[in-house]
Design a protein around this motif. Structure first.
Motif, PDB file in Angstrom:
ATOM      1  N   UNK A   1      15.931  44.366  52.083  1.00 10.46           N
ATOM      2  CA  UNK A   1      15.741  42.974  51.679  1.00 10.46           C
ATOM      3  C   UNK A   1      15.319  42.913  50.208  1.00 10.46           C
ATOM      4  N   UNK A   2      15.801  41.862  49.528  1.00  5.86           N
ATOM      5  CA  UNK A   2      15.438  41.656  48.129  1.00  5.86           C
ATOM      6  C   UNK A   2      14.489  40.481  47.961  1.00  5.86           C
ATOM      7  N   UNK A   3      14.305  39.700  49.029  1.00  2.00           N
ATOM      8  CA  UNK A   3      13.368  38.569  49.021  1.00  2.00           C
ATOM      9  C   UNK A   3      12.524  38.653  50.282  1.00  2.00           C
TER      10      UNK A   3
ATOM     11  N   UNK B   1      25.175  35.416  53.500  1.00  2.00           N
ATOM     12  CA  UNK B   1      25.121  34.003  53.877  1.00  2.00           C
ATOM     13  C   UNK B   1      23.798  33.338  53.505  1.00  2.00           C
ATOM     14  N   UNK B   2      22.716  34.104  53.531  1.00  2.00           N
ATOM     15  CA  UNK B   2      21.411  33.537  53.201  1.00  2.00           C
ATOM     16  C   UNK B   2      20.473  34.667  52.807  1.00  2.00           C
ATOM     17  N   UNK B   3      19.417  34.332  52.042  1.00  2.00           N
ATOM     18  CA  UNK B   3      18.498  35.356  51.570  1.00  2.00           C
ATOM     19  C   UNK B   3      19.152  36.220  50.508  1.00  2.00           C
ATOM     20  N   UNK B   4      18.713  37.455  50.409  1.00  2.00           N
ATOM     21  CA  UNK B   4      19.283  38.376  49.415  1.00  2.00           C
ATOM     22  C   UNK B   4      19.039  39.813  49.838  1.00  2.00           C
ATOM     23  N   UNK B   5      20.020  40.664  49.533  1.00  2.00           N
ATOM     24  CA  UNK B   5      19.940  42.099  49.826  1.00  2.00           C
ATOM     25  C   UNK B   5      19.934  42.873  48.520  1.00  2.00           C
ATOM     26  N   UNK B   6      19.120  43.916  48.450  1.00  2.00           N
ATOM     27  CA  UNK B   6      19.182  44.825  47.307  1.00  2.00           C
ATOM     28  C   UNK B   6      19.686  46.180  47.797  1.00  2.00           C
ATOM     29  N   UNK B   7      20.346  46.900  46.892  1.00  2.00           N
ATOM     30  CA  UNK B   7      20.893  48.201  47.281  1.00  2.00           C
ATOM     31  C   UNK B   7      21.147  49.042  46.036  1.00  2.00           C
TER      32      UNK B   7
ATOM     33  N   UNK C   1      24.905  39.993  61.306  1.00  2.00           N
ATOM     34  CA  UNK C   1      23.528  40.499  61.338  1.00  2.00           C
ATOM     35  C   UNK C   1      22.602  39.740  60.409  1.00  2.00           C
ATOM     36  N   UNK C   2      21.305  39.877  60.695  1.00  2.00           N
ATOM     37  CA  UNK C   2      20.262  39.479  59.765  1.00  2.00           C
ATOM     38  C   UNK C   2      19.175  40.548  59.838  1.00  2.00           C
ATOM     39  N   UNK C   3      18.535  40.789  58.710  1.00  2.00           N
ATOM     40  CA  UNK C   3      17.535  41.854  58.639  1.00  2.00           C
ATOM     41  C   UNK C   3      16.322  41.402  57.844  1.00  2.00           C
ATOM     42  N   UNK C   4      15.186  41.935  58.245  1.00  2.00           N
ATOM     43  CA  UNK C   4      13.956  41.738  57.479  1.00  2.00           C
ATOM     44  C   UNK C   4      13.258  43.070  57.265  1.00  2.00           C
ATOM     45  N   UNK C   5      12.839  43.705  58.343  1.00  2.00           N
ATOM     46  CA  UNK C   5      12.097  44.965  58.228  1.00  2.00           C
ATOM     47  C   UNK C   5      13.004  46.169  58.043  1.00  2.00           C
ATOM     48  N   UNK C   6      14.228  46.080  58.542  1.00  2.00           N
ATOM     49  CA  UNK C   6      15.108  47.254  58.502  1.00  2.00           C
ATOM     50  C   UNK C   6      15.591  47.542  57.086  1.00  2.00           C
ATOM     51  N   UNK C   7      15.662  48.807  56.751  1.00  2.00           N
ATOM     52  CA  UNK C   7      16.282  49.233  55.491  1.00  2.00           C
ATOM     53  C   UNK C   7      17.219  50.396  55.790  1.00  2.00           C
ATOM     54  N   UNK C   8      18.328  50.423  55.088  1.00  2.00           N
ATOM     55  CA  UNK C   8      19.351  51.444  55.313  1.00  2.00           C
ATOM     56  C   UNK C   8      19.102  52.644  54.397  1.00  2.00           C
TER      57      UNK C   8
END
Length: 273
Positions: A80-82, A47-53, A26-33
């Protein structure tokens, strides 16, 4: 430098080489869990970008090349973190499967492996996990794919797992919280009011709601919806229609079920299946 923004794109899939496991590419931009949990070990590779949780009372940022493992049954979020978002691969590994690999590695029966809350930053491990994930997804040589999977998971366990912490002695508050959980899960389709829930443990509505939220991290209605979602997965895997699963799980209608499912798992239930 312009950074391409990721889309919201996700695919769940399975492999016979990892019995009972779900995998996500998966890849996400607008979605948040929203806050949720899994019955399995969640083993992602960013793999790329950054996730915050949020996890275990702290806020984390997992960048490319990191492995933010979540233990079974533990509440967490995701966003997303970035600006670009993030792209990752995730293993959802059944407890029994992971424990069996731990026992194979040590040559004796092992207790349930447990992972610290801190993000694992181990580039070699990340490469092994990504390689195994891609090999399983490609569906090519099963011998090579299974070897890569066992190599990646044995490396994860040998380097970063510890025994599960012993369960603390349950006090009176935890006893009441467990009783409320039992009341909420007794029949997931039956309506339950906060007043009824509070009365079942001899508390006021205010104190019952406060206690439950403190013990579980979720308000009673949110916790119950998460339990409904968790229990819906088996029926979806078995091919039951989304409409039937929604009704059997206690949701008002299919759109209600779909909305909650997507917020927890990142895709609608039909696509997840």
């Amino acid at each position: 430098m312009t950074v391409n923004r990721f889309s919201d794109s996700a695919r769940y899939w399975r492999s016979p080489l990892a019995p009972g496991a779900d995998m996500l590419t998966a890849e996400y931009h607008d979605h948040s869990f929203t806050p949720h949990w899994h019955d399995a070990y969640t083993v992602p590779v960013i793999e790329a970008g950054a996730e915050c949780y949020d996890y275990r009372g702290s806020h984390y940022v997992a960048e490319a090349g990191s492995v933010p493992v979540i233990n079974p049954g533990e509440l967490h979020t995701g966003a997303r973190a970035v600006d670009a978002g993030w792209r990752y691969r995730v293993f959802y590994l059944p407890v029994e499967f992971v424990q069996s690999i731990a026992s194979e590695v040590s040559g004796r029966a092992e207790p349930l492996p447990w992972f610290p809350a801190e993000i694992i930053r181990d580039g070699d491990l990340a490469r092994r996990l990504a390689l195994a994930h891609r090999a399983l997804e490609a569906g090519g040589d099963p011998l090579a794919a299974e070897t890569a999977l066992l190599d990646a998971l044995s490396t994860l366990l040998a380097r970063h797992a510890s025994e599960r912490p012993s369960v603390r002695q349950i006090g009176s508050d935890a006893v009441r919280a467990e009783a409320m959980k039992a009341r909420l899960t007794d029949d997931l389709t039956a309506p339950v009011t906060l007043a009824e829930l509070a009365a079942s443990v001899g508390l006021s509505t205010f104190h019952a709601a406060r206690l439950f939220t403190r013990e579980t991290g979720l308000a009673p209605h949110a916790w119950r919806n998460q339990m409904r979602l968790t229990r819906s997965l088996g029926a979806l895997r078995a091919g039951v229609s989304v409409t039937e699963v929604a009704a059997a799980s206690g949701f008002t209608d299919q759109s209600h079920f779909t909305r909650h499912f997507k917020r927890a798992f990142g895709v609608p239930p039909g696509r997840w299946r």
